[in-house]
Design an enzyme around this catalytic site. Structure first.
Site, PDB file in Angstrom:
ATOM      1  N   GLU A   7       0.855  -1.191   0.000  1.00  0.00           N
ATOM      2  CA  GLU A   7       0.000   0.000   0.000  1.00  0.00           C
ATOM      3  C   GLU A   7       0.888   1.236   0.000  1.00  0.00           C
ATOM      4  O   GLU A   7       1.859   1.308   0.776  1.00  0.00           O
ATOM      5  CB  GLU A   7      -0.901   0.010   1.232  1.00  0.00           C
ATOM      6  CG  GLU A   7      -1.726   1.282   1.386  1.00  0.00           C
ATOM      7  CD  GLU A   7      -2.619   1.263   2.622  1.00  0.00           C
ATOM      8  OE1 GLU A   7      -2.882   0.162   3.147  1.00  0.00           O
ATOM      9  OE2 GLU A   7      -3.047   2.342   3.077  1.00  0.00           O
ATOM     10  N   GLU A  45      -2.697  11.241   3.017  1.00  0.00           N
ATOM     11  CA  GLU A  45      -3.780  11.074   3.982  1.00  0.00           C
ATOM     12  C   GLU A  45      -3.827  12.334   4.837  1.00  0.00           C
ATOM     13  O   GLU A  45      -2.819  13.012   5.037  1.00  0.00           O
ATOM     14  CB  GLU A  45      -3.560   9.854   4.859  1.00  0.00           C
ATOM     15  CG  GLU A  45      -3.723   8.541   4.127  1.00  0.00           C
ATOM     16  CD  GLU A  45      -3.643   7.352   5.071  1.00  0.00           C
ATOM     17  OE1 GLU A  45      -4.707   6.897   5.537  1.00  0.00           O
ATOM     18  OE2 GLU A  45      -2.518   6.899   5.342  1.00  0.00           O
TER      19      GLU A  45
END
Length: 270
Positions: free
Chosen positions: A152, A157
């Site tokens: 990932e 974010e």
């Protein structure tokens, strides 16, 4: 932003569970070295996102997508649409299918997958406690290789109650969830919810460089991870807003709804 992620941290150094850094950085490196455009979505056609490029995740996933999140992801125009040259992903506080909030999550899985490149998006972020927008990637083998072995890459974010900070991380075998490898970037003299900013990575065989507005703020290499480097395969792109969950906690009375993440474009170069 993946099933079974418990929180954000790092292998090298953690402060209070949410501030983290990578093992090394070379801020003198040139950010842009890949310049041949191979994919772009400029979001210029009103309506639903381009179905030749994007699919939807619908529902709640497993245990709130593994993070105890509060939203039900839909494909409704009230949660996701293209309008006036922008992709709108909107989180709403509403009762729907047994959940207290709705939002949207789209992905290029099976439609556009890339090994290496410069992947970037120009985005204006929402605000408010409990909001968790992300621009990220998963290994294209995620159906057959369980996370985190598939890999990932979290390009960006953001927690809505920290409007000057974003973070970029990688997850793989031996460095995932609270042991992920990454770094926070703090925006000087501005906020991510008041203007657009470009978030991206430049990625090749032995490095992933993270940048904001063409400022390199972190580099992660195989030497920085305590397990296998699983980033030499193709990955697909994901955009979403999560609500609540293990990392940001639940919205509070001061969190305004609805809240929208605006995406001006996504571009991929090699």
């Amino acid at each position: 932003m993946i099933t079974l992620k418990n929180n954000i941290g790092l292998f090298c150094f953690v402060i209070m569970g949410s501030f983290f850094t990578s093992c090394s950085t070379d801020e003198k490196q040139t950010v842009v070295t890949k310049t041949q455009l191979v994919m772009s979505d400029e979001f210029n056609v009103d309506g639903a996102p381009n179905s030749e490029l994007w699919s939807y995740n619908i529902g709640t996933g497993s245990n709130g997508w593994g993070n105890n999140e509060l939203q039900y992801y839909t494909s409704r125009p009230s949660n996701i649409k293209v309008e006036n040259g922008m992709l709108h992903i909107t989180a709403r506080s509403e009762q729907y299918m047994g959940k207290s909030h709705t939002s949207a999550r789209i992905l290029t899985k099976g439609k556009f997958e890339k090994k290496y490149g410069r992947i970037e998006a120009r985005i204006k972020l929402p605000r408010g406690k409990g909001l968790w927008p992300a621009f990220w990637m998963l290994g294209a083998n995620s159906d057959t290789v369980i996370w985190p072995e598939c890999g990932e890459i979290d390009i960006m974010e953001y927690l809505g109650n920290k409007p000057t900070e974003i973070f970029g991380t990688v997850h793989g075998p031996g460095y995932f969830g609270g042991a992920s490898i990454g770094k926070t970037y703090t925006l000087p003299n501005s906020r991510f919810d008041t203007d657009f900013h470009v978030f991206g990575i430049e990625w090749d065989k032995n490095y992933i460089n993270f940048y904001v507005d063409n400022k390199l703020y972190n580099q992660i290499t195989p030497a920085n991870v305590p397990g296998e480097w699983v980033f030499n395969e193709s990955f697909y792109i994901i955009l979403n807003i999560a609500v609540g969950g293990n990392l940001p906690g639940s919205p509070n009375s001061e969190t305004p709804f609805p809240q929208t993440m605006l995406v001006d474009y996504i571009r991929v170069y090699e």
